[in-house]
Design a protein around this motif. Structure first.
Motif, PDB file in Angstrom:
ATOM      1  N   VAL A  74      30.468 107.761 101.524  1.00  0.00           N
ATOM      2  CA  VAL A  74      29.837 105.949  99.903  1.00  0.00           C
ATOM      3  C   VAL A  74      30.975 105.654 100.858  1.00  0.00           C
ATOM      4  N   GLN A  75      31.801 105.952  99.568  1.00  0.00           N
ATOM      5  CA  GLN A  75      33.118 105.165  99.495  1.00  0.00           C
ATOM      6  C   GLN A  75      33.851 104.276 100.993  1.00  0.00           C
ATOM      7  N   ALA A  76      33.799 105.511 102.466  1.00  0.00           N
ATOM      8  CA  ALA A  76      34.546 105.483 103.327  1.00  0.00           C
ATOM      9  C   ALA A  76      33.911 104.472 104.543  1.00  0.00           C
ATOM     10  N   LYS A  77      32.038 104.969 104.067  1.00  0.00           N
ATOM     11  CA  LYS A  77      31.067 103.564 104.974  1.00  0.00           C
ATOM     12  C   LYS A  77      31.066 102.167 103.792  1.00  0.00           C
ATOM     13  N   VAL A  78      31.732 102.188 102.424  1.00  0.00           N
ATOM     14  CA  VAL A  78      32.470 100.972 102.396  1.00  0.00           C
ATOM     15  C   VAL A  78      33.162 100.381 102.379  1.00  0.00           C
ATOM     16  N   LYS A  79      34.190 100.834 102.493  1.00  0.00           N
ATOM     17  CA  LYS A  79      35.590 100.743 103.351  1.00  0.00           C
ATOM     18  C   LYS A  79      35.941 100.346 105.287  1.00  0.00           C
ATOM     19  N   GLN A  80      34.651 100.744 104.777  1.00  0.00           N
ATOM     20  CA  GLN A  80      35.080 100.515 106.565  1.00  0.00           C
ATOM     21  C   GLN A  80      34.673  98.863 106.685  1.00  0.00           C
ATOM     22  N   ALA A  81      33.262  99.402 106.125  1.00  0.00           N
ATOM     23  CA  ALA A  81      32.125  97.715 106.355  1.00  0.00           C
ATOM     24  C   ALA A  81      32.627  96.625 105.866  1.00  0.00           C
ATOM     25  N   GLU A  82      33.176  96.438 104.476  1.00  0.00           N
ATOM     26  CA  GLU A  82      34.324  96.226 103.646  1.00  0.00           C
ATOM     27  C   GLU A  82      35.767  95.835 104.388  1.00  0.00           C
ATOM     28  N   ARG A  83      36.102  96.473 105.078  1.00  0.00           N
ATOM     29  CA  ARG A  83      37.446  96.147 105.712  1.00  0.00           C
ATOM     30  C   ARG A  83      38.954  96.307 104.188  1.00  0.00           C
ATOM     31  N   LEU A  84      38.817  97.021 103.373  1.00  0.00           N
ATOM     32  CA  LEU A  84      39.260  97.492 102.449  1.00  0.00           C
ATOM     33  C   LEU A  84      40.205  98.254 103.261  1.00  0.00           C
ATOM     34  N   PRO A  85      41.908  97.688 102.295  1.00  0.00           N
ATOM     35  CA  PRO A  85      42.501  98.861 102.649  1.00  0.00           C
ATOM     36  C   PRO A  85      42.439 100.127 101.800  1.00  0.00           C
ATOM     37  N   ASP A  86      43.696 101.174 102.318  1.00  0.00           N
ATOM     38  CA  ASP A  86      43.355 102.105 102.226  1.00  0.00           C
ATOM     39  C   ASP A  86      44.565 102.230 100.389  1.00  0.00           C
ATOM     40  N   GLU A  87      45.677 101.881 100.417  1.00  0.00           N
ATOM     41  CA  GLU A  87      46.634 101.646 100.122  1.00  0.00           C
ATOM     42  C   GLU A  87      45.996 100.798  98.452  1.00  0.00           C
ATOM     43  N   TRP A  88      46.177 101.920  97.472  1.00  0.00           N
ATOM     44  CA  TRP A  88      45.445 101.600  95.961  1.00  0.00           C
ATOM     45  C   TRP A  88      46.544  99.529  95.323  1.00  0.00           C
ATOM     46  N   GLU A  89      47.402  99.604  96.273  1.00  0.00           N
ATOM     47  CA  GLU A  89      48.225  98.410  95.202  1.00  0.00           C
ATOM     48  C   GLU A  89      47.290  97.287  95.970  1.00  0.00           C
ATOM     49  N   LYS A  90      47.064  97.323  97.166  1.00  0.00           N
ATOM     50  CA  LYS A  90      46.660  96.178  98.093  1.00  0.00           C
ATOM     51  C   LYS A  90      44.870  96.291  97.685  1.00  0.00           C
ATOM     52  N   LEU A  91      44.334  97.761  97.302  1.00  0.00           N
ATOM     53  CA  LEU A  91      42.631  97.594  97.542  1.00  0.00           C
ATOM     54  C   LEU A  91      42.222  97.298  95.470  1.00  0.00           C
ATOM     55  N   LYS A  92      43.892  97.317  94.696  1.00  0.00           N
ATOM     56  CA  LYS A  92      43.254  97.115  93.591  1.00  0.00           C
ATOM     57  C   LYS A  92      42.644  95.596  93.042  1.00  0.00           C
ATOM     58  N   PRO A  93      43.479  94.339  93.367  1.00  0.00           N
ATOM     59  CA  PRO A  93      42.828  92.691  93.547  1.00  0.00           C
ATOM     60  C   PRO A  93      42.214  92.942  93.417  1.00  0.00           C
ATOM     61  N   ILE A  94      41.507  93.393  95.153  1.00  0.00           N
ATOM     62  CA  ILE A  94      40.547  92.995  95.435  1.00  0.00           C
ATOM     63  C   ILE A  94      38.591  93.523  94.985  1.00  0.00           C
ATOM     64  N   LEU A  95      39.145  94.782  94.009  1.00  0.00           N
ATOM     65  CA  LEU A  95      38.271  95.679  93.740  1.00  0.00           C
ATOM     66  C   LEU A  95      38.130  94.343  91.947  1.00  0.00           C
ATOM     67  N   ILE A  96      39.041  94.276  91.754  1.00  0.00           N
ATOM     68  CA  ILE A  96      38.804  93.479  90.366  1.00  0.00           C
ATOM     69  C   ILE A  96      38.325  92.057  90.730  1.00  0.00           C
ATOM     70  N   LYS A  97      38.277  91.311  91.694  1.00  0.00           N
ATOM     71  CA  LYS A  97      38.430  90.104  92.166  1.00  0.00           C
ATOM     72  C   LYS A  97      36.254  90.019  92.207  1.00  0.00           C
ATOM     73  N   ARG A  98      35.700  91.476  93.345  1.00  0.00           N
ATOM     74  CA  ARG A  98      34.656  91.627  93.892  1.00  0.00           C
ATOM     75  C   ARG A  98      33.581  92.285  92.891  1.00  0.00           C
ATOM     76  N   LYS A  99      34.270  93.107  91.597  1.00  0.00           N
ATOM     77  CA  LYS A  99      33.537  94.187  91.088  1.00  0.00           C
ATOM     78  C   LYS A  99      31.962  93.924  90.628  1.00  0.00           C
ATOM     79  N   GLU A 100      31.876  92.484  90.359  1.00  0.00           N
ATOM     80  CA  GLU A 100      30.761  92.345  90.465  1.00  0.00           C
ATOM     81  C   GLU A 100      29.409  92.445  91.410  1.00  0.00           C
TER      82      GLU A 100
END
Length: 161
Positions: A74-100
């Protein structure tokens, strides 16, 4: 009305809905119900709705390795669909901004579930790491990572005698 019409929100073919219903109808017979879940997974590949149903099935059947594998898909599918980065420090601000957003909440739910399963499997350090990361995003404790982290880090209680 067909029984599977109750699942109209599931975006899968009718035969897959039928397989999921058969899995539920045969819940008490694990080998039979698991056969139907696996057939549904095989027919749909990585359909997100079927992956979520499979995760829940495997979790409640206490097949934790399959639940873990499914949550990670599930995580991999979402990461691919949303083009989320692998590195936590890059991913974290995206997740915070889009968490809703629903898709990001799905990612965070499945990531927190991964932490829970790892804890069940005795991999406490990996579970704590995931819980800490989710907690950094989750100021409302929507995903339960804070509670799990509290349980994992709580000192053993001393016996009062």
């Amino acid at each position: 009305m067909q029984d599977t019409e109750k699942f109209s929100w599931f975006e899968v073919p009718e035969d897959v809905k039928q397989l999921l219903k058969l899995a539920a109808d045969n819940w008490e017979n694990t080998s039979e119900s698991e056969k139907y879940i696996n057939q549904a997974l095989a027919k749909t590949g990585d359909n997100i709705d079927v992956l979520i149903a499979a995760y829940r099935y495997f979790y409640y059947k206490q097949n934790y390795q399959m639940a873990l594998d499914t949550a990670e898909k599930v995580q991999a599918k979402v990461k691919q669909a949303e083009r989320l980065p692998d590195e936590w420090e890059k991913l974290k601000p995206i997740l915070i901004k889009r968490k809703e957003e629903q898709i990001i909440r799905l990612y965070l739910n499945s990531y927190a579930a991964t932490g829970l399963i790892l804890a069940i499997l005795g991999k406490e350090e990996a579970a704590k790491e995931i819980c800490n990361k989710v907690k950094e995003i989750d100021d409302k404790n929507d995903f339960g990572a804070g509670i799990l982290l509290d349980v994992l880090t709580r000192p053993p209680e001393e016996d009062d005698e």
